[in-house]
Design a protein around this motif. Structure first.
Motif, mmCIF file in Angstrom:
data_model
loop_
_atom_site.group_PDB
_atom_site.id
_atom_site.type_symbol
_atom_site.label_atom_id
_atom_site.label_comp_id
_atom_site.label_asym_id
_atom_site.label_seq_id
_atom_site.Cartn_x
_atom_site.Cartn_y
_atom_site.Cartn_z
ATOM 1 N N TRP A 127 0.833 -1.204 0.000
ATOM 2 C CA TRP A 127 0.000 0.000 0.000
ATOM 3 C C TRP A 127 0.866 1.252 0.000
ATOM 4 O O TRP A 127 0.586 2.208 -0.734
ATOM 5 C CB TRP A 127 -0.934 -0.004 1.205
ATOM 6 C CG TRP A 127 -1.822 1.209 1.248
ATOM 7 C CD1 TRP A 127 -1.592 2.378 1.923
ATOM 8 C CD2 TRP A 127 -3.065 1.393 0.564
ATOM 9 N NE1 TRP A 127 -2.609 3.273 1.710
ATOM 10 C CE2 TRP A 127 -3.534 2.683 0.873
ATOM 11 C CE3 TRP A 127 -3.827 0.577 -0.268
ATOM 12 C CZ2 TRP A 127 -4.733 3.197 0.378
ATOM 13 C CZ3 TRP A 127 -5.027 1.082 -0.767
ATOM 14 C CH2 TRP A 127 -5.472 2.365 -0.448
ATOM 15 N N GLY A 201 -6.595 -0.577 -7.897
ATOM 16 C CA GLY A 201 -7.145 -0.997 -6.615
ATOM 17 C C GLY A 201 -6.966 0.039 -5.529
ATOM 18 O O GLY A 201 -7.862 0.262 -4.709
ATOM 19 N N LYS A 205 -10.018 2.076 -3.530
ATOM 20 C CA LYS A 205 -10.136 2.168 -2.070
ATOM 21 C C LYS A 205 -10.133 3.622 -1.593
ATOM 22 O O LYS A 205 -10.390 3.882 -0.416
ATOM 23 C CB LYS A 205 -8.965 1.444 -1.399
ATOM 24 C CG LYS A 205 -8.860 -0.045 -1.682
ATOM 25 C CD LYS A 205 -9.868 -0.857 -0.901
ATOM 26 C CE LYS A 205 -9.609 -2.353 -1.038
ATOM 27 N NZ LYS A 205 -10.602 -3.158 -0.294
ATOM 28 N N SER A 206 -9.843 4.551 -2.500
ATOM 29 C CA SER A 206 -9.622 5.945 -2.093
ATOM 30 C C SER A 206 -10.650 6.922 -2.650
ATOM 31 O O SER A 206 -10.944 7.939 -2.012
ATOM 32 C CB SER A 206 -8.227 6.398 -2.553
ATOM 33 O OG SER A 206 -7.220 5.544 -2.056
ATOM 34 N N TRP A 231 -4.009 -4.903 2.413
ATOM 35 C CA TRP A 231 -4.835 -3.770 1.996
ATOM 36 C C TRP A 231 -6.048 -4.198 1.173
ATOM 37 O O TRP A 231 -7.084 -3.515 1.194
ATOM 38 C CB TRP A 231 -4.014 -2.731 1.229
ATOM 39 C CG TRP A 231 -3.537 -3.117 -0.153
ATOM 40 C CD1 TRP A 231 -2.308 -3.599 -0.488
ATOM 41 C CD2 TRP A 231 -4.267 -2.999 -1.385
ATOM 42 N NE1 TRP A 231 -2.221 -3.802 -1.854
ATOM 43 C CE2 TRP A 231 -3.420 -3.441 -2.427
ATOM 44 C CE3 TRP A 231 -5.560 -2.573 -1.714
ATOM 45 C CZ2 TRP A 231 -3.806 -3.474 -3.763
ATOM 46 C CZ3 TRP A 231 -5.954 -2.592 -3.063
ATOM 47 C CH2 TRP A 231 -5.077 -3.037 -4.067
ATOM 48 N N THR A 232 -5.945 -5.324 0.479
ATOM 49 C CA THR A 232 -7.059 -5.728 -0.383
ATOM 50 C C THR A 232 -8.313 -6.060 0.411
ATOM 51 O O THR A 232 -9.433 -5.862 -0.070
ATOM 52 C CB THR A 232 -6.665 -6.931 -1.259
ATOM 53 O OG1 THR A 232 -6.228 -8.014 -0.427
ATOM 54 C CG2 THR A 232 -5.544 -6.569 -2.215
ATOM 55 N N SER A 233 -8.141 -6.554 1.642
ATOM 56 C CA SER A 233 -9.292 -6.906 2.470
ATOM 57 C C SER A 233 -9.520 -5.940 3.628
ATOM 58 O O SER A 233 -10.669 -5.663 3.994
ATOM 59 C CB SER A 233 -9.126 -8.323 3.034
ATOM 60 O OG SER A 233 -7.929 -8.435 3.782
ATOM 61 N N ARG A 235 -8.777 -2.664 3.976
ATOM 62 C CA ARG A 235 -9.216 -1.298 3.650
ATOM 63 C C ARG A 235 -10.569 -1.340 2.957
ATOM 64 O O ARG A 235 -10.791 -2.122 2.038
ATOM 65 C CB ARG A 235 -8.176 -0.589 2.778
ATOM 66 C CG ARG A 235 -6.886 -0.301 3.527
ATOM 67 C CD ARG A 235 -5.868 0.421 2.660
ATOM 68 N NE ARG A 235 -4.657 0.718 3.413
ATOM 69 C CZ ARG A 235 -4.430 1.841 4.080
ATOM 70 N NH1 ARG A 235 -5.347 2.797 4.073
ATOM 71 N NH2 ARG A 235 -3.307 2.023 4.747
ATOM 72 N N ALA A 236 -11.456 -0.472 3.390
ATOM 73 C CA ALA A 236 -12.807 -0.443 2.835
ATOM 74 C C ALA A 236 -12.794 0.087 1.403
ATOM 75 O O ALA A 236 -11.986 0.946 1.038
ATOM 76 C CB ALA A 236 -13.702 0.440 3.698
ATOM 77 N N ASN A 237 -13.712 -0.443 0.589
ATOM 78 C CA ASN A 237 -13.893 0.070 -0.763
ATOM 79 C C ASN A 237 -14.645 1.395 -0.719
ATOM 80 O O ASN A 237 -15.688 1.497 -0.078
ATOM 81 C CB ASN A 237 -14.717 -0.908 -1.609
ATOM 82 C CG ASN A 237 -13.973 -2.175 -1.945
ATOM 83 O OD1 ASN A 237 -12.788 -2.145 -2.240
ATOM 84 N ND2 ASN A 237 -14.680 -3.304 -1.919
ATOM 85 N N GLN A 244 -16.532 -3.351 -9.595
ATOM 86 C CA GLN A 244 -15.162 -3.787 -9.840
ATOM 87 C C GLN A 244 -15.146 -5.160 -10.510
ATOM 88 O O GLN A 244 -15.911 -6.048 -10.138
ATOM 89 C CB GLN A 244 -14.388 -3.824 -8.530
ATOM 90 C CG GLN A 244 -14.353 -2.465 -7.809
ATOM 91 C CD GLN A 244 -13.458 -2.467 -6.597
ATOM 92 O OE1 GLN A 244 -12.322 -2.950 -6.656
ATOM 93 N NE2 GLN A 244 -13.936 -1.919 -5.490
ATOM 94 N N MET A 267 -11.295 -8.228 -2.189
ATOM 95 C CA MET A 267 -11.862 -6.908 -2.469
ATOM 96 C C MET A 267 -13.370 -6.958 -2.655
ATOM 97 O O MET A 267 -14.008 -5.924 -2.825
ATOM 98 C CB MET A 267 -11.184 -6.297 -3.703
ATOM 99 C CG MET A 267 -9.725 -5.940 -3.463
ATOM 100 S SD MET A 267 -8.944 -5.017 -4.825
ATOM 101 C CE MET A 267 -8.678 -6.324 -6.014
#
Length: 343
Positions: A127, A201, A205-206, A231-233, A235-237, A244, A267
């Motif tokens: 990340w 990705g 997430k941002s 970070w794939t799981s 961090r919130a989408n 996606q 994700m």
């Protein structure tokens, strides 16, 4: 016939309106022709540095076909490691032919993310490394060079759109900028291949995207844990998982489908219990699932340097993606790219 009567009635209505005093017909909208351009990032902002140094690879820009109703959406495509936008012209042209604006972005992609973080004990390595490239600034990870905010992906996209708004005002590029001259990400279909897909990705997430698409990506795999980067799981989408989509090749050894699918599942991308849906011989909408795969071989005429790179490029790289009998990209003609990117 009813159709003939309707056509005749319409013709009369137009004639009567034109003949009536004080009434004028609405002007015909003339859309500019679709033009493919190559634009150096260094011409859009004096603070942007040439990438690669001394041999800058230009952005590729295509405005929509005038024969199609404009979609009001922009495809932004991010190449893989050492990739150049000109190597992904098929997907950009596919977008323009469907009424989308399209740009392939040249950015700082000389170092593979896996080289930096594959064996890192820092769970945030991937990340952090990607954020440096996407947003600029921040602290580079070990082995990574600093990227200024001016050289970030976000600034390169912003400056390109600002430049196009000025130099090609009739083409509608300004609609993808907000009043404060920042990018309106909600109108953007962001897609990327390999390293570029991982950056997609991070942005998903941002910011809120119209769509996020991962071609043979990401491969943020930690060899110490044998798992995807957290970070794939964790961090919130911000971009909903329902927007996606991922597409990989079963023969890809650089980003194995098992790894890609693990990232996509983390994700929130849907797939049947058996894994990504095989598109070969199938038809859209592929059960409505968001993880797709192919068993097709690369184009025999591929000029990629190794068999691994040829297989890695099957999903979207010009030289390696399979073509039909007319030489056109197969995944454009059979609806796969449309399902992924152009709903």
């Amino acid at each position: 016939m009813v159709v003939s009567l309707l056509v005749a009635a319409g013709a009369c209505a137009r004639r009567d309106a034109n003949d009536a005093p004080g009434i004028t017909a609405p002007p015909q909208v003339t859309r500019p022709p679709s033009v493919e351009r190559q634009i150096n990032a260094t011409t859009t902002d004096a603070a942007i540095a040439a990438v690669p140094t001394g041999a800058e690879a230009p952005h590729v820009v295509i405005n929509p076909s005038p024969a199609i109703t404009p979609q009001g959406k922009l495809l932004v495509f991010l190449p893989g490691t050492l990739g150049r936008p000109s190597q992904y012209s098929y997907i950009l042209r596919a977008a323009a032919a469907r009424g989308y604006h399209a740009i392939g972005v040249n950015y700082v992609n000389q170092v593979a993310m896996g080289t930096l973080c594959q064996f890192s004990a820092d769970p945030n390595c991937y990340w952090q490394a990607r954020s440096v490239v996407v947003f600029g600034g921040g602290t580079p990870v070990a082995g990574q060079s600093a990227v200024t905010p001016a050289n970030s992906i976000v600034n390169r996209v912003t400056r390109l759109l600002l430049s196009l708004r000025t130099t090609a005002p009739s083409e509608g590029w300004g609609q993808f900028l907000r009043a404060d001259n920042t990018v309106d990400w909600s109108s953007i279909v962001l897609a990327g291949h390999s390293q570029g897909g991982g950056h997609v990705g991070v942005l998903a997430k941002s910011v809120l995207l119209a769509r996020a698409v991962y071609f043979s990506s990401p491969e943020d795999w930690n060899e110490l844990t044998d798992r995807p980067a957290p970070w794939t799981s964790a961090r919130a989408n911000v971009t909903p998982a329902s927007r996606q989509f991922g597409f990989g090749s079963d023969f890809d050894t650089l980003v194995p489908n098992a790894h890609a699918s693990a990232h996509w599942t983390a994700m929130g991308l849907s797939a049947p219990a058996s894994g990504p849906v095989l598109v070969d011989g199938a038809a859209s909408p592929y059960g409505g699932f968001q993880q797709l795969r192919t068993l097709l071989s690369f184009n025999p005429a591929s000029t990629a340097l190794t068999a691994a790179l040829k297989n890695h490029g099957v999903t979207v790289v010009d030289t390696s993606t399979p073509v039909d009998g007319t030489g056109a990209p197969l995944f454009n003609g059979n609806g796969v790219w449309a399902y992924l990117c152009f709903p």
